[in-house]
Scaffold this motif. Structure first.
Motif, PDB file in Angstrom:
ATOM      1  N   TYR A  69       0.949  -0.998  -0.103  1.00 29.41           N
ATOM      2  CA  TYR A  69       0.039   0.168  -0.106  1.00 29.41           C
ATOM      3  C   TYR A  69       0.906   1.152   0.068  1.00 29.41           C
ATOM      4  CZ  TYR A  69      -3.398  -3.507   1.720  1.00 29.41           C
ATOM      5  OH  TYR A  69      -4.100  -4.581   1.639  1.00 29.41           O
ATOM      6  N   ASN A  80       2.011   2.076   8.547  1.00 26.29           N
ATOM      7  CA  ASN A  80       2.805   0.996   8.403  1.00 26.29           C
ATOM      8  C   ASN A  80       4.111   0.826   8.133  1.00 26.29           C
ATOM      9  OD1 ASN A  80       0.829  -0.803   9.267  1.00 26.29           O
ATOM     10  ND2 ASN A  80       0.030  -1.497   7.208  1.00 26.29           N
ATOM     11  N   GLY A 374      -6.599  -3.589  -1.960  1.00 28.04           N
ATOM     12  CA  GLY A 374      -5.925  -2.567  -1.179  1.00 28.04           C
ATOM     13  C   GLY A 374      -6.748  -1.477  -0.852  1.00 28.04           C
ATOM     14  N   LYS A 403     -16.437  -6.805  -4.140  1.00 28.64           N
ATOM     15  CA  LYS A 403     -16.836  -8.312  -4.207  1.00 28.64           C
ATOM     16  C   LYS A 403     -17.815  -8.587  -5.455  1.00 28.64           C
ATOM     17  CE  LYS A 403     -18.769  -8.748   0.023  1.00 28.64           C
ATOM     18  NZ  LYS A 403     -19.340  -9.325   0.956  1.00 28.64           N
TER      19      LYS A 403
ATOM     20  N   ASP B  20      -8.979 -13.622   1.680  1.00 35.12           N
ATOM     21  CA  ASP B  20      -9.485 -12.082   1.107  1.00 35.12           C
ATOM     22  C   ASP B  20     -10.899 -12.430   1.494  1.00 35.12           C
ATOM     23  OD1 ASP B  20      -7.890 -10.419  -0.556  1.00 35.12           O
ATOM     24  OD2 ASP B  20      -7.499 -12.297  -1.237  1.00 35.12           O
ATOM     25  N   GLN B  21     -11.673 -13.418   1.472  1.00 33.58           N
ATOM     26  CA  GLN B  21     -13.062 -13.549   2.151  1.00 33.58           C
ATOM     27  C   GLN B  21     -12.918 -13.309   3.958  1.00 33.58           C
ATOM     28  OE1 GLN B  21     -15.591 -16.585   0.293  1.00 33.58           O
ATOM     29  NE2 GLN B  21     -13.990 -16.806  -0.991  1.00 33.58           N
ATOM     30  N   ALA B  25      -8.372  -7.413   2.045  1.00 31.62           N
ATOM     31  CA  ALA B  25      -7.027  -6.816   1.982  1.00 31.62           C
ATOM     32  C   ALA B  25      -7.180  -5.349   2.683  1.00 31.62           C
ATOM     33  CB  ALA B  25      -6.488  -6.805   0.613  1.00 31.62           C
ATOM     34  N   LYS B  26      -8.263  -4.578   2.161  1.00 33.47           N
ATOM     35  CA  LYS B  26      -8.191  -3.060   2.518  1.00 33.47           C
ATOM     36  C   LYS B  26      -8.377  -3.098   4.110  1.00 33.47           C
ATOM     37  CE  LYS B  26     -13.262  -2.017   2.351  1.00 33.47           C
ATOM     38  NZ  LYS B  26     -13.882  -1.301   1.673  1.00 33.47           N
ATOM     39  N   LEU B  28      -6.339  -4.766   6.194  1.00 34.55           N
ATOM     40  CA  LEU B  28      -5.070  -5.050   6.996  1.00 34.55           C
ATOM     41  C   LEU B  28      -4.154  -4.024   7.562  1.00 34.55           C
ATOM     42  CD1 LEU B  28      -4.190  -8.011   4.219  1.00 34.55           C
ATOM     43  CD2 LEU B  28      -5.576  -8.108   6.120  1.00 34.55           C
ATOM     44  N   VAL B  29      -4.715  -2.857   7.598  1.00 36.06           N
ATOM     45  CA  VAL B  29      -3.892  -1.871   8.134  1.00 36.06           C
ATOM     46  C   VAL B  29      -4.039  -1.465   9.611  1.00 36.06           C
ATOM     47  CG1 VAL B  29      -4.136  -0.812   5.777  1.00 36.06           C
ATOM     48  CG2 VAL B  29      -5.692  -0.182   7.430  1.00 36.06           C
ATOM     49  N   GLY B  48     -15.671 -10.642   3.742  1.00 33.63           N
ATOM     50  CA  GLY B  48     -15.381 -11.026   2.046  1.00 33.63           C
ATOM     51  C   GLY B  48     -16.223 -12.119   1.610  1.00 33.63           C
ATOM     52  N   ARG B  88      -1.491 -13.853   5.142  1.00 35.70           N
ATOM     53  CA  ARG B  88      -1.912 -12.879   6.154  1.00 35.70           C
ATOM     54  C   ARG B  88      -2.245 -13.767   7.342  1.00 35.70           C
ATOM     55  NH1 ARG B  88      -6.605 -10.634   2.551  1.00 35.70           N
ATOM     56  NH2 ARG B  88      -5.033 -10.607   1.121  1.00 35.70           N
TER      57      ARG B  88
END
Lengths: 432, 194
Positions: A69, A80, A374, A403, B20-21, B25-26, B28-29, B48, B88
């Motif tokens: 990212y 991060n 992302g 999705k 991802d489900q 990913a968005k 993961l911050v 997801g 992850r």
């Protein structure tokens, strides 16, 4: 009974003469790689478990490559990278490719070989599932989670179960309309997304060894999409040439024993394979591109560790040269080296970058980009119901963002041909 | 293991549920060690999964209700290749934060399994058969760890689980670090760092 390449590497790194599949061994790590998404969690666990003042086992063996990212305004994502910076400074890690500096590289799996961290016979772990890419160099390379990585940071060791090796042989010559992506999609289509669970996947045969290193990386990159633990290709002259130009560290190449035991062997005639596409929403959903010619797409994405190397853009440019794209086409180089290559490499007097610009493509900067969606402002991200043909490695629901989107995986040749027509297109149409 | 039984209502998904489900990913911050941000992994766990596959057989069941951070379902039953995709560790972590005690699947993707075990997040149990079609989201289930059994209390049917095998030592120790300390491979944790 002899050993396979994978077994030999695991034996030599666990101080044993011999290992057998199914055995659990503690192995010594040659290189540990981490990035901005999984690095911060790894570092937190390291500090919690070994102490706030603890030192890592070997600062020369840790490589930190922020890549996921990067070109985003998401504040959490930016934080991060700050977290990585603090740790790198604290631990005096020199192998750091910081964002916003001339050292910045982009996608870790392509940056690692470019910077000379991949060598035959070694053990590489990374906090990313596509770390298996480096098996192309005849080493043991696999992805791990944060806890395992934190353990390595403190000890330089990790336990592994020795995998059995499945062998995939591509005999014959690879036609010019096929790429490594077609070969690996053929395998995943045949064995399924869990067809190689826990196993090493070895690629062999004339067609494999005729591939350059970047194409071999594409093969090994997607073993995880078949559930594989690692991919491996026996090192040869091409491997040595690439590695010696980038690393002066001594290494010991490893080959299969003549009586090595493989769990299975699947043989293909490379000349009989056709350009392939994996339909939504699974990499095993494989179909010939020519059978999907009525599928309309909204965009094409060419990028990522598996589809954003120089070889991938050379292939795409061959098709796009002198033509106009019919749909939004995103070009995202994996690394800054690839980015520079776009300005240097030429076809018929024009640079790849010129070809892409004239074709109407949108050019992004080196990073993982929209391969995994992302943050919402990521270049090329699917934010609605777009149908996308992509050279990336996964098409699970929501992988590239929404999705509701649909992702078809294909080679850069097929992706470029599709960009010209707006429908899934067999690249042979433009290569005649 | 002192706790031999795990009971609760079940959330049912199918084959090939990827990371991802489990956690898109968005998300993961968020800082996994900040108590406030950590909760967000619970909030978005399983967010997801496509609508029609969210809580089988009917679908359309949110794993974590709107505005909540924990799930009402402490047990997940899936099919083949659970947790495939990315490495992850946020995936088993998100499930743990959402309150999941055990996942039952016929097979797991290697990295998810390893992360669940080494991180001590949850018990990745394997069913001998692919059993997700024998459960409906919301059914009451009971897992008997010693007996390697899962019973659907709503239907009365019992299914066999595989023994933990090699992973049992690490799972029972509570994760990789605890295990390595137990076998004397790394030093005991200093009190100050706890």
């Amino acid at each position: 009974m002899g050993m396979t390449i994978t077994e030999k590497i695991l034996a030599s790194h666990s101080g044993k003469d011999k290992v057998v599949p199914g055995e659990n061994v503690w192995i010594d790590v040659d290189v540990l790689m981490t990035h901005d998404v999984t690095g911060p969690g790894t570092i937190s666990i390291f500090r919690k478990e070994f102490g706030a003042d603890a030192k890592i086992w070997d600062r020369n063996k840790v490589v930190v490559i922020p890549d996921h990212y990067i070109f985003t305004e998401d504040q959490h994502a930016k934080r991060n990278v700050v977290f990585l910076r603090d740790f790198v400074k604290d631990q005096q890690i020199e192998n750091f490719y910081d964002v916003g500096t001339p050292d910045y590289k982009g996608v870790c799996h392509v940056a690692l070989p470019e910077e000379g961290y991949t060598r035959p016979g070694e053990v590489l772990f990374g906090t990313d599932s596509h770390t298996c890419t480096a098996g192309a160099f005849g080493e043991f390379a696999t992805g791990i989670g944060n806890t395992d990585a934190a353990f390595i940071l403190g000890t330089g060791k990790l336990w592994v179960k020795v995998p059995q090796t499945m062998r995939f042989v591509f005999n014959g010559k690879l036609p010019d309309y096929l790429m490594a992506k077609d070969l690996i999609l053929r395998i995943i289509g045949d064995i399924g997304v869990d067809g190689a669970s826990y196993a090493a996947m070895e690629f062999a045969g004339e067609a494999v060894h005729s591939l350059n290193i970047e194409e071999r990386m594409t093969l090994c990159n997607m073993v995880i999409e078949a559930g594989g633990k690692n991919g491996v290709i026996a090192p040869d002259e091409e491997t040595e040439r690439y590695v010696k130009a980038r690393s002066n560290k001594p290494y010991k190449p490893v080959q299969n024993d003549s009586d090595a035991k493989f769990a299975s062997e699947l043989k293909y005639d490379a000349s009989k394979i056709v350009p392939l596409v994996a339909k939504p929403h699974s990499p095993e959903n494989v179909e010939a591109a020519e059978k999907l010619s009525d599928v309309k797409v909204d965009r094409v994405y060419i990028g990522s560790c598996t589809g954003g190397k120089l070889v991938d853009f050379q292939a795409a440019a061959k098709i796009l040269n002198g033509r106009k794209t019919a749909v939004d086409t995103f070009i995202v180089p994996a690394t800054t080296d690839v980015e520079k290559g776009l300005e240097k490499e030429k076809i018929g007097g024009k640079t790849l970058l010129q070809i892409f610009k004239e074709a109407g493509c949108r050019i992004g900067h080196a990073s993982c980009g929209a391969c995994l969606g992302g943050p919402e402002d990521t270049f090329g991200r699917i934010n609605g119901e777009e149908i996308c043909v992509s050279t990336t490695n996964r098409n699970f629901p929501g992988r590239m963002g929404s999705k509701k989107g649909q992702v078809y995986l294909a080679s850069p040749l097929t992706a470029a041909a599709t960009a010209l027509t707006g429908k899934i297109t067999d690249p042979r149409k433009y290569l005649a | 293991m002192s706790q031999n039984k795990i009971t609760g209502t079940v959330y049912v998904v199918g084959d090939n549920v990827d990371t991802d489900q489990i956690i898109p990913a968005k998300h993961l911050v968020y800082d996994t060690h900040s108590p406030e941000e950590r909760k967000l992994y619970g909030k978005y766990a399983m967010s997801g999964v496509p609508e029609d596959k969210s809580g089988l057989p009917k679908g359309g069941v949110k794993f974590v209700k709107e505005g909540e951070f924990e799930s009402e379902f402490p047990i997940i039953v899936g099919g083949k290749n659970f947790g495939c995709g990315s490495s992850r560790e946020h995936a088993p972590l998100a499930l743990q934060i959402a309150g999941v005690k055990a996942v039952i699947a016929q097979t797991y993707a290697r990295i998810f399994y390893r992360n669940s075990v080494d991180g001590g997040f949850l018990k990745p149990l394997e069913s001998v058969e692919n059993i997700f079609k024998s459960f409906s989201t919301g059914d009451k289930v009971e897992i008997e760890l010693d007996a390697n059994k899962i019973t659907n209390k709503t239907t009365g049917k019992t299914f066999e689980l595989r023994p933990l095998g090699d992973a049992a030592d690490i799972i029972n120790a509570g994760g990789l670090f605890a295990y390595a300390r137990k076998i004397g491979m790394i030093k005991p944790k200093a009190e100050a760092n706890v």
